[in-house]
Design an enzyme around this catalytic site. Structure first.
Site, PDB file in Angstrom:
ATOM      1  N   HIS A 223       4.498 -27.002 -47.232  1.00  0.00           N
ATOM      2  CA  HIS A 223       3.237 -26.654 -47.929  1.00  0.00           C
ATOM      3  C   HIS A 223       3.623 -26.012 -49.266  1.00  0.00           C
ATOM      4  O   HIS A 223       4.239 -26.655 -50.102  1.00  0.00           O
ATOM      5  CB  HIS A 223       2.432 -25.742 -46.994  1.00  0.00           C
ATOM      6  CG  HIS A 223       1.023 -25.439 -47.428  1.00  0.00           C
ATOM      7  ND1 HIS A 223       0.396 -26.058 -48.474  1.00  0.00           N
ATOM      8  CD2 HIS A 223       0.105 -24.554 -46.938  1.00  0.00           C
ATOM      9  CE1 HIS A 223      -0.844 -25.577 -48.603  1.00  0.00           C
ATOM     10  NE2 HIS A 223      -1.033 -24.649 -47.688  1.00  0.00           N
ATOM     11  N   HIS A 262       1.752 -36.948 -49.445  1.00  0.00           N
ATOM     12  CA  HIS A 262       0.632 -36.061 -49.156  1.00  0.00           C
ATOM     13  C   HIS A 262      -0.108 -36.569 -47.937  1.00  0.00           C
ATOM     14  O   HIS A 262      -0.181 -37.776 -47.723  1.00  0.00           O
ATOM     15  CB  HIS A 262      -0.319 -36.011 -50.365  1.00  0.00           C
ATOM     16  CG  HIS A 262      -1.169 -34.804 -50.357  1.00  0.00           C
ATOM     17  ND1 HIS A 262      -2.367 -34.753 -49.693  1.00  0.00           N
ATOM     18  CD2 HIS A 262      -0.969 -33.587 -50.904  1.00  0.00           C
ATOM     19  CE1 HIS A 262      -2.863 -33.549 -49.846  1.00  0.00           C
ATOM     20  NE2 HIS A 262      -2.048 -32.812 -50.569  1.00  0.00           N
ATOM     21  N   ASP A 313       3.272 -30.215 -56.379  1.00  0.00           N
ATOM     22  CA  ASP A 313       4.471 -29.381 -56.427  1.00  0.00           C
ATOM     23  C   ASP A 313       5.604 -29.966 -57.252  1.00  0.00           C
ATOM     24  O   ASP A 313       6.608 -29.304 -57.472  1.00  0.00           O
ATOM     25  CB  ASP A 313       4.981 -29.116 -55.000  1.00  0.00           C
ATOM     26  CG  ASP A 313       4.038 -28.209 -54.248  1.00  0.00           C
ATOM     27  OD1 ASP A 313       3.641 -27.185 -54.825  1.00  0.00           O
ATOM     28  OD2 ASP A 313       3.681 -28.527 -53.102  1.00  0.00           O
TER      29      ASP A 313
HETATM   30  N1  COA Z   1      10.077 -37.922 -48.803  1.00  0.00           N
HETATM   31  C1  COA Z   1      10.511 -38.938 -48.048  1.00  0.00           C
HETATM   32  N2  COA Z   1       9.730 -39.550 -47.143  1.00  0.00           N
HETATM   33  C2  COA Z   1       8.478 -39.114 -47.001  1.00  0.00           C
HETATM   34  C3  COA Z   1       7.958 -38.052 -47.751  1.00  0.00           C
HETATM   35  C4  COA Z   1       8.822 -37.444 -48.673  1.00  0.00           C
HETATM   36  N3  COA Z   1       8.409 -36.436 -49.425  1.00  0.00           N
HETATM   37  N4  COA Z   1       6.682 -37.835 -47.409  1.00  0.00           N
HETATM   38  C5  COA Z   1       6.388 -38.726 -46.469  1.00  0.00           C
HETATM   39  N5  COA Z   1       7.461 -39.510 -46.233  1.00  0.00           N
HETATM   40  C6  COA Z   1       7.566 -40.591 -45.268  1.00  0.00           C
HETATM   41  C7  COA Z   1       7.996 -40.052 -43.913  1.00  0.00           C
HETATM   42  O1  COA Z   1       9.386 -40.075 -43.742  1.00  0.00           O
HETATM   43  C8  COA Z   1       7.288 -40.983 -42.979  1.00  0.00           C
HETATM   44  O2  COA Z   1       8.014 -42.188 -42.927  1.00  0.00           O
HETATM   45  P1  COA Z   1       8.217 -42.961 -41.527  1.00  0.00           P
HETATM   46  O3  COA Z   1       6.820 -43.308 -41.102  1.00  0.00           O
HETATM   47  O4  COA Z   1       9.092 -44.092 -41.898  1.00  0.00           O
HETATM   48  O5  COA Z   1       8.859 -41.939 -40.628  1.00  0.00           O
HETATM   49  C9  COA Z   1       5.978 -41.313 -43.685  1.00  0.00           C
HETATM   50  O6  COA Z   1       6.263 -41.118 -45.078  1.00  0.00           O
HETATM   51  C10 COA Z   1       4.851 -40.391 -43.263  1.00  0.00           C
HETATM   52  O7  COA Z   1       5.279 -39.038 -43.366  1.00  0.00           O
HETATM   53  P2  COA Z   1       4.710 -37.840 -42.497  1.00  0.00           P
HETATM   54  O8  COA Z   1       5.618 -36.667 -42.654  1.00  0.00           O
HETATM   55  O9  COA Z   1       4.376 -38.294 -41.110  1.00  0.00           O
HETATM   56  O10 COA Z   1       3.333 -37.609 -43.255  1.00  0.00           O
HETATM   57  P3  COA Z   1       2.513 -36.296 -43.262  1.00  0.00           P
HETATM   58  O11 COA Z   1       1.139 -36.678 -43.646  1.00  0.00           O
HETATM   59  O12 COA Z   1       2.697 -35.495 -42.031  1.00  0.00           O
HETATM   60  O13 COA Z   1       3.265 -35.526 -44.452  1.00  0.00           O
HETATM   61  C11 COA Z   1       3.788 -34.093 -46.169  1.00  0.00           C
HETATM   62  C12 COA Z   1       2.690 -34.953 -45.537  1.00  0.00           C
HETATM   63  C13 COA Z   1       3.225 -33.427 -47.422  1.00  0.00           C
HETATM   64  C14 COA Z   1       4.212 -33.009 -45.171  1.00  0.00           C
HETATM   65  C15 COA Z   1       5.008 -34.976 -46.530  1.00  0.00           C
HETATM   66  O14 COA Z   1       4.622 -35.968 -47.458  1.00  0.00           O
HETATM   67  C16 COA Z   1       6.180 -34.160 -47.048  1.00  0.00           C
HETATM   68  O15 COA Z   1       6.966 -33.642 -46.254  1.00  0.00           O
HETATM   69  N6  COA Z   1       6.326 -34.065 -48.388  1.00  0.00           N
HETATM   70  C17 COA Z   1       7.361 -33.224 -48.953  1.00  0.00           C
HETATM   71  C18 COA Z   1       6.933 -31.769 -48.968  1.00  0.00           C
HETATM   72  C19 COA Z   1       5.910 -31.504 -50.031  1.00  0.00           C
HETATM   73  O16 COA Z   1       6.064 -31.904 -51.186  1.00  0.00           O
HETATM   74  N7  COA Z   1       4.870 -30.779 -49.647  1.00  0.00           N
HETATM   75  C20 COA Z   1       3.804 -30.390 -50.556  1.00  0.00           C
HETATM   76  C21 COA Z   1       2.559 -31.108 -50.244  1.00  0.00           C
HETATM   77  S1  COA Z   1       1.309 -30.797 -51.486  1.00  0.00           S
END
Ligand code: COA
Length: 376
Positions: A223, A262, A313
């Protein structure tokens, strides 16, 4: 129980809300119906705070009154007991730990602490929004052994924070950039920290407790903590010409790249473009566009290869770094802004409350036989 399990509550609608609207397909973000692109162009953080809390833009007279109370030294300054507490903390305490502890402690000094009426919560929201920047700046000064800088009621929240943090006046571009960053982070619907605030508020607990919960949720790297991780990545990459190779290797190693992806947006986060532009302008002013160049290369490769796009971010840290702000202060800065949204969520929750209490699909044993300890 037959309900379908929705991991991470993905796409689950838990309540109605009139604060913030996100269109994840088109990449639009509205506060109380107003597009953030318009707010960035015409508004200020103080006006956005008014909008989030009152549901409408203020008249000139209303805005002046709101700014006057929000900027007053009496509202911004920290109780002396809180400074004593800050000075007692080990210097290695991270700014987010200090913020979480400090906000919780501020309730002990707040005259309305035990009053959950709408009027008292609104007064507490004003105080917390004014005090949090002072708290963040005070810790930066204390841990570096520097004297505290008193708040200046003539300055906007953005200009005053930068002055208290760094001990000198900020440039017009720095103040504008910081003000825009505050507007862009002010709310984001039912994100993890706002939801944490609402879960706490829904037990009819108070604003300080709800915001302490929210700060705990914001701290995590998935987050608010992501902006700090982005800057650590930029520092590891070091130079623009190393960016492409570095990020291709990271993707090949299946690394999660901070600042991308996201839960709601399927396109680029509409906040990212503003921060990219401002980070570049600040870099140009400082004669160092290295951070933005590195991030642009990383963004091009990640977007092409993974079809995931920059979120809020990705570029904020580059802008903050150009202002000389330490990396571990990036997430507390997020909170300086987001407290406005958290308070709006607490007031909305209290106005039409129902305890938030979901269920789990139980997967453990159901007929375990208790064996006394000396026979196990
Ligand atoms: N880098 C690499 N792969 C990513 C990714 C990232 N930043 N964000 C998502 N993915 C990929 C995941 O590996 C997953 O792939 P898979 O289905 O092959 O396993 C797919 O996209 C879905 O990801 P998931 O983590 O299940 O989605 P989510 O909706 O739970 O995640 C976040 C949302 C924000 C947690 C995620 O995008 C993330 O971890 N981003 C990085 C942290 C970040 O910048 N957070 C700030 C958000 S404003």
């Amino acid at each position: 129980m037959s309900s379908e399990v929705k991991g991470g509550l993905e796409d689950v609608v838990v309540s109605t809300s009139a604060i913030c609207f996100i269109d994840g397909q088109k990449g639009r973000l509205l506060y109380r119906g107003f597009d953030i692109d318009d707010l960035v162009e015409h508004s200020s953080f103080e006006e956005v705070v008014y909008l989030l809390w009152h549901g409408a833009l203020p008249s000139r007279k209303e805005l002046d009154a709101h700014v006057k109370v929000l900027s007053a030294t009496a509202t911004r300054k920290l109780p002396p007991g809180l400074i004593v507490l800050l000075r007692a903390l080990p210097k290695k305490t991270t700014p987010m730990e200090v913020l979480r502890t400090g906000v919780s402690a501020l309730s002990a000094f707040d005259p309305d602490a035990a009053d959950n009426s709408r009027e008292a919560t609104a007064r507490k929201a004003v105080r917390l929004t004014a005090q949090i920047p002072t708290l963040v700046a005070a810790w930066e000064r204390i841990r570096r052994g520097k004297p505290l800088v008193a708040p200046n009621p003539k300055l906007s929240l953005a200009a005053n924070f930068l002055a208290m943090l760094r001990g000198g006046a900020a440039t017009a571009l720095e103040v504008k950039t910081f003000d825009v960053a505050l507007m862009l982070h002010a709310d984001h619907e039912f994100n993890a920290s706002a939801f944490a605030a609402r879960v706490t508020a829904a037990t009819m607990s108070d604003l300080h407790s709800a915001i302490t919960s929210a700060i705990g949720a914001l701290k995590g790297p998935l987050h608010g903590g992501a902006n700090e991780q982005v800057m650590r990545m930029v520092e590891q990459i070091g130079a623009p010409e190393r960016a492409e190779g570095w990020i291709r290797k990271a993707l090949a190693d299946k690394a999660r790249v901070m600042g991308f992806g996201h839960r709601v947006y399927r396109v680029e986060d509409p906040r990212a473009k503003h921060l990219r532009r401002l980070a570049l302008e600040l870099g140009q002013q400082a004669g160092n566009t290295r951070y933005v160049e590195i991030l642009n290369t990383v963004a091009r490769v990640v977007s092409q290869e993974k079809h995931i796009y920059p979120n809020v971010d990705l570029y904020s840290g580059a802008a903050y770094k150009s202002m000389g702000i330490p990396t571990d202060q990036f997430t507390p800065i997020f909170a300086i802004s987001r407290v406005a949204g958290w308070a709006a969520h607490v007031m909305e929750q209290h106005a039409n409350n129902r305890l938030i209490r979901p269920r789990a699909e139980y997967t453990g044993p159901t007929h375990a036989t208790y064996v006394p300890i000396d026979r196990r």
